[in-house]
Design a protein around this motif. Structure first.
Motif, mmCIF file in Angstrom:
data_model
loop_
_atom_site.group_PDB
_atom_site.id
_atom_site.type_symbol
_atom_site.label_atom_id
_atom_site.label_comp_id
_atom_site.label_asym_id
_atom_site.label_seq_id
_atom_site.Cartn_x
_atom_site.Cartn_y
_atom_site.Cartn_z
ATOM 1 N N ILE A 39 30.793 33.524 45.398
ATOM 2 C CA ILE A 39 29.985 33.962 44.164
ATOM 3 C C ILE A 39 30.743 35.142 43.629
ATOM 4 O O ILE A 39 30.732 35.355 42.242
ATOM 5 N N GLY A 40 31.436 35.949 44.413
ATOM 6 C CA GLY A 40 32.067 37.221 43.959
ATOM 7 C C GLY A 40 33.295 36.913 43.381
ATOM 8 O O GLY A 40 33.478 37.591 42.298
ATOM 9 N N ILE A 41 33.909 35.992 43.681
ATOM 10 C CA ILE A 41 35.162 35.535 42.959
ATOM 11 C C ILE A 41 34.926 34.870 41.610
ATOM 12 O O ILE A 41 35.670 35.505 40.542
ATOM 13 N N GLY A 42 33.697 34.457 41.481
ATOM 14 C CA GLY A 42 33.570 33.710 40.264
ATOM 15 C C GLY A 42 33.031 34.939 39.165
ATOM 16 O O GLY A 42 33.220 34.781 37.892
ATOM 17 N N ILE A 43 32.304 35.816 39.746
ATOM 18 C CA ILE A 43 31.730 36.881 38.951
ATOM 19 C C ILE A 43 33.028 37.888 38.609
ATOM 20 O O ILE A 43 33.315 38.133 37.354
ATOM 21 N N GLY A 44 34.110 37.851 39.291
ATOM 22 C CA GLY A 44 35.384 38.731 39.027
ATOM 23 C C GLY A 44 36.324 37.856 38.249
ATOM 24 O O GLY A 44 36.743 38.740 37.347
#
Length: 77
Positions: A39-44
């Motif tokens: 999820i964090g990679i997607g937001i980044g």
């Protein structure tokens, strides 16, 4: 004028591609995967796409303003 259109088109295509990839990664992490890291990679990736698009827009606008100001200075002299 043609350089503005080329740069704007390239910025738009790169931003749209990264935005689509980022949304897909985010949805995969939120709905399918158990890992919160995804999820964090997607937001980044989504944030990166927005920054790339904004920086491209600023570069096109500043280039146009510089060239127009030089043209105005030549006309006034």
């Amino acid at each position: 004028m043609e350089s503005y259109v080329k740069m704007l088109h390239a910025t738009k295509m790169v931003g749209a591609t990264l935005l689509t990839i980022g949304i897909a990664i985010f949805l995969y992490g939120a709905l399918i995967s158990e890992l919160s890291t995804v999820i964090g990679i997607g937001i980044g990736v989504v944030m990166g796409a927005v920054f790339i698009f904004l920086i491209g827009m600023i570069l096109v606008a500043s280039e146009e303003m510089i060239l127009n100001s030089n043209k105005y200075k030549k006309e006034s002299a």
